[in-house]
Design a protein around this motif. Structure first.
Motif, PDB file in Angstrom:
ATOM      1  N   ASN A  63      -4.476   7.381  -0.963  1.00  0.00           N
ATOM      2  CA  ASN A  63      -4.730   6.979  -2.388  1.00  0.00           C
ATOM      3  C   ASN A  63      -6.452   7.134  -2.080  1.00  0.00           C
ATOM      4  OD1 ASN A  63      -5.581   4.536  -2.487  1.00  0.00           O
ATOM      5  ND2 ASN A  63      -3.504   3.976  -2.963  1.00  0.00           N
ATOM      6  N   ALA A  64      -6.519   7.584  -3.487  1.00  0.00           N
ATOM      7  CA  ALA A  64      -8.058   7.559  -3.527  1.00  0.00           C
ATOM      8  C   ALA A  64      -8.713   6.276  -4.050  1.00  0.00           C
ATOM      9  CB  ALA A  64      -8.637   9.039  -5.226  1.00  0.00           C
ATOM     10  N   SER A  65      -8.294   5.156  -4.017  1.00  0.00           N
ATOM     11  CA  SER A  65      -8.643   3.969  -4.402  1.00  0.00           C
ATOM     12  C   SER A  65      -8.895   2.697  -2.795  1.00  0.00           C
ATOM     13  CB  SER A  65      -7.969   3.133  -4.979  1.00  0.00           C
ATOM     14  OG  SER A  65      -7.736   3.368  -6.410  1.00  0.00           O
ATOM     15  N   GLY A  66      -8.705   3.641  -1.487  1.00  0.00           N
ATOM     16  CA  GLY A  66      -8.562   3.633  -0.178  1.00  0.00           C
ATOM     17  C   GLY A  66      -6.813   2.250  -0.224  1.00  0.00           C
ATOM     18  N   GLY A  67      -6.651   2.891  -0.521  1.00  0.00           N
ATOM     19  CA  GLY A  67      -4.884   2.647   0.361  1.00  0.00           C
ATOM     20  C   GLY A  67      -4.252   3.450   0.572  1.00  0.00           C
ATOM     21  N   TYR A 116      10.157   2.894   1.138  1.00  0.00           N
ATOM     22  CA  TYR A 116       8.595   2.766   0.938  1.00  0.00           C
ATOM     23  C   TYR A 116       7.982   1.155   1.239  1.00  0.00           C
ATOM     24  CZ  TYR A 116       8.843   7.276  -1.598  1.00  0.00           C
ATOM     25  OH  TYR A 116       9.022   8.652  -2.130  1.00  0.00           O
ATOM     26  N   ALA A 117       7.816   1.253   2.068  1.00  0.00           N
ATOM     27  CA  ALA A 117       6.592   0.294   2.382  1.00  0.00           C
ATOM     28  C   ALA A 117       5.354  -0.022   1.486  1.00  0.00           C
ATOM     29  CB  ALA A 117       5.418  -0.093   4.051  1.00  0.00           C
ATOM     30  N   PRO A 118       5.110  -1.429   1.545  1.00  0.00           N
ATOM     31  CA  PRO A 118       3.431  -2.099   0.342  1.00  0.00           C
ATOM     32  C   PRO A 118       2.278  -1.011   0.260  1.00  0.00           C
ATOM     33  CG  PRO A 118       4.873  -3.643   1.563  1.00  0.00           C
ATOM     34  CD  PRO A 118       5.326  -2.690   2.418  1.00  0.00           C
ATOM     35  N   THR A 119       2.262  -0.772  -0.447  1.00  0.00           N
ATOM     36  CA  THR A 119       0.707  -0.103  -0.654  1.00  0.00           C
ATOM     37  C   THR A 119      -0.368  -1.025   0.040  1.00  0.00           C
ATOM     38  OG1 THR A 119       1.148   1.728  -1.957  1.00  0.00           O
ATOM     39  CG2 THR A 119      -1.131   1.343  -1.812  1.00  0.00           C
ATOM     40  N   VAL A 120      -1.056  -0.705   1.339  1.00  0.00           N
ATOM     41  CA  VAL A 120      -1.700  -1.709   1.490  1.00  0.00           C
ATOM     42  C   VAL A 120      -3.172  -1.161   1.838  1.00  0.00           C
ATOM     43  CG1 VAL A 120      -0.154  -3.168   3.516  1.00  0.00           C
ATOM     44  CG2 VAL A 120      -1.175  -1.038   4.237  1.00  0.00           C
ATOM     45  N   PRO A 121      -4.479  -2.214   1.373  1.00  0.00           N
ATOM     46  CA  PRO A 121      -5.765  -2.037   1.055  1.00  0.00           C
ATOM     47  C   PRO A 121      -6.950  -1.328   2.924  1.00  0.00           C
ATOM     48  CG  PRO A 121      -5.675  -4.337   0.963  1.00  0.00           C
ATOM     49  CD  PRO A 121      -4.325  -3.362   1.122  1.00  0.00           C
ATOM     50  N   VAL A 122      -7.077  -0.399   2.998  1.00  0.00           N
ATOM     51  CA  VAL A 122      -7.041   0.052   4.256  1.00  0.00           C
ATOM     52  C   VAL A 122      -8.485   0.549   3.629  1.00  0.00           C
ATOM     53  CG1 VAL A 122      -5.665   0.581   5.509  1.00  0.00           C
ATOM     54  CG2 VAL A 122      -6.304   1.922   3.993  1.00  0.00           C
ATOM     55  N   GLY A 123      -9.220   1.001   2.766  1.00  0.00           N
ATOM     56  CA  GLY A 123     -11.148   1.486   3.054  1.00  0.00           C
ATOM     57  C   GLY A 123     -10.788   2.884   2.283  1.00  0.00           C
ATOM     58  N   SER A 143      13.711   5.933  17.314  1.00  0.00           N
ATOM     59  CA  SER A 143      12.715   5.347  16.122  1.00  0.00           C
ATOM     60  C   SER A 143      11.832   6.595  15.796  1.00  0.00           C
ATOM     61  CB  SER A 143      11.358   4.884  16.843  1.00  0.00           C
ATOM     62  OG  SER A 143      10.985   4.920  17.810  1.00  0.00           O
ATOM     63  N   ALA A 144      10.830   6.874  14.892  1.00  0.00           N
ATOM     64  CA  ALA A 144       9.574   8.125  14.246  1.00  0.00           C
ATOM     65  C   ALA A 144       8.230   7.443  14.496  1.00  0.00           C
ATOM     66  CB  ALA A 144      10.244   8.933  13.421  1.00  0.00           C
ATOM     67  N   THR A 145       7.660   8.364  14.823  1.00  0.00           N
ATOM     68  CA  THR A 145       5.801   8.210  13.761  1.00  0.00           C
ATOM     69  C   THR A 145       5.388   8.728  13.516  1.00  0.00           C
ATOM     70  OG1 THR A 145       4.828   8.981  16.149  1.00  0.00           O
ATOM     71  CG2 THR A 145       6.205   6.498  16.376  1.00  0.00           C
ATOM     72  N   ALA A 146       4.339   8.612  13.361  1.00  0.00           N
ATOM     73  CA  ALA A 146       3.230   9.717  12.530  1.00  0.00           C
ATOM     74  C   ALA A 146       1.736   9.739  12.268  1.00  0.00           C
ATOM     75  CB  ALA A 146       3.524   9.491  10.795  1.00  0.00           C
ATOM     76  N   ALA A 147       1.258   9.710  12.864  1.00  0.00           N
ATOM     77  CA  ALA A 147      -0.374   9.675  13.462  1.00  0.00           C
ATOM     78  C   ALA A 147      -1.322   9.418  12.409  1.00  0.00           C
ATOM     79  CB  ALA A 147      -0.654  10.731  14.089  1.00  0.00           C
ATOM     80  N   GLY A 148      -2.313   8.761  12.640  1.00  0.00           N
ATOM     81  CA  GLY A 148      -2.452   7.472  11.866  1.00  0.00           C
ATOM     82  C   GLY A 148      -3.317   8.458  11.046  1.00  0.00           C
ATOM     83  N   GLN A 149      -4.335   8.412   9.385  1.00  0.00           N
ATOM     84  CA  GLN A 149      -4.505   9.371   8.889  1.00  0.00           C
ATOM     85  C   GLN A 149      -5.867   8.876   7.956  1.00  0.00           C
ATOM     86  OE1 GLN A 149      -3.517  12.509   7.789  1.00  0.00           O
ATOM     87  NE2 GLN A 149      -1.980  12.020   9.451  1.00  0.00           N
ATOM     88  N   TYR A 150      -6.949   9.611   7.260  1.00  0.00           N
ATOM     89  CA  TYR A 150      -7.612   9.356   7.333  1.00  0.00           C
ATOM     90  C   TYR A 150      -8.088   9.312   5.104  1.00  0.00           C
ATOM     91  CZ  TYR A 150     -11.342   9.764  10.927  1.00  0.00           C
ATOM     92  OH  TYR A 150     -11.731   9.232  12.356  1.00  0.00           O
ATOM     93  N   THR A 151      -8.059   8.233   4.452  1.00  0.00           N
ATOM     94  CA  THR A 151      -8.582   7.783   3.342  1.00  0.00           C
ATOM     95  C   THR A 151      -9.399   8.978   2.541  1.00  0.00           C
ATOM     96  OG1 THR A 151      -9.056   5.737   3.301  1.00  0.00           O
ATOM     97  CG2 THR A 151      -6.591   5.539   3.533  1.00  0.00           C
ATOM     98  N   PRO A 152      -8.748   8.728   1.483  1.00  0.00           N
ATOM     99  CA  PRO A 152     -10.265  10.248   0.687  1.00  0.00           C
ATOM    100  C   PRO A 152     -11.269   9.219   0.382  1.00  0.00           C
ATOM    101  CG  PRO A 152      -7.618  10.556  -0.712  1.00  0.00           C
ATOM    102  CD  PRO A 152      -7.949   9.119   0.720  1.00  0.00           C
ATOM    103  N   CYS A 153     -12.249   9.683   0.594  1.00  0.00           N
ATOM    104  CA  CYS A 153     -13.612   9.268   0.237  1.00  0.00           C
ATOM    105  C   CYS A 153     -13.980   9.584  -0.758  1.00  0.00           C
ATOM    106  CB  CYS A 153     -14.817  10.107   1.043  1.00  0.00           C
ATOM    107  SG  CYS A 153     -14.821   9.833   2.838  1.00  0.00           S
TER     108      CYS A 153
END
Length: 153
Positions: A63-67, A116-123, A143-153
């Motif tokens: 999300n746009a808040s860095g979560g 849905y896991a909790p939303t966490v603050p990543v920045g 198991s399955a994976t998803a690659a890391g993502q960038y949060t919006p700036c």
């Protein structure tokens, strides 16, 4: 006497420190409908070994808040049978509390559900870690994976 007082003091301080330490144990949550937006990034579907009609994947939502949060997305592609899910699990940004266990559930044929896991603050403008999800059916976990993502700036 002084030794007893020091021992008692040490026990009291230890109990206080343990009670104020953050808890990293994840909670158990139920399943909800899945509605995606452009903020979702999902890994590939994996068919479960035990029930090939059940497929699942890991999705990271930012999300746009860095979560950010991860969703275990499950589909039952069967046209005739409900499927019982023993358990699900999401492992994501564990140090921030982004992990969760998913309750056992029946998934209707043709149905889709998300844990849905909790939303966490990543920045803002930050890259998340990769996400791992697990789905257990009849005692077999995949198991399955998803690659890391960038949060919006």
């Amino acid at each position: 006497m002084q030794r007893r007082v020091m021992t008692l003091f040490a026990v009291v301080v230890s109990l206080f420190l343990l009670s104020t330490a953050p808890s990293y144990a994840s909670e158990t949550v139920g399943w909800k409908p899945v509605a995606t937006t452009s903020n979702w990034s999902c890994g590939a579907y994996i068919s479960h070994d035990v029930r090939s009609a059940v497929r699942f994947r890991a999705c990271i939502v930012t999300n746009a808040s860095g979560g950010a949060q991860t969703v275990l997305w499950v589909e039952n592609k069967s046209t005739a049978y409900d499927e019982y899910i023993d358990q699900g699990r999401v492992v994501f940004e564990s140090q921030l509390g982004g992990d969760v266990w998913c309750k056992p559930s029946n998934l209707a044929y043709g149905g889709t559900a998300g844990c849905y896991a909790p939303t966490v603050p990543v920045g803002k403008c930050s890259r998340t870690t990769s996400a791992t999800v697990e789905l257990k059916i009849q005692g077999v976990t995949r198991s399955a994976t998803a690659a890391g993502q960038y949060t919006p700036c």
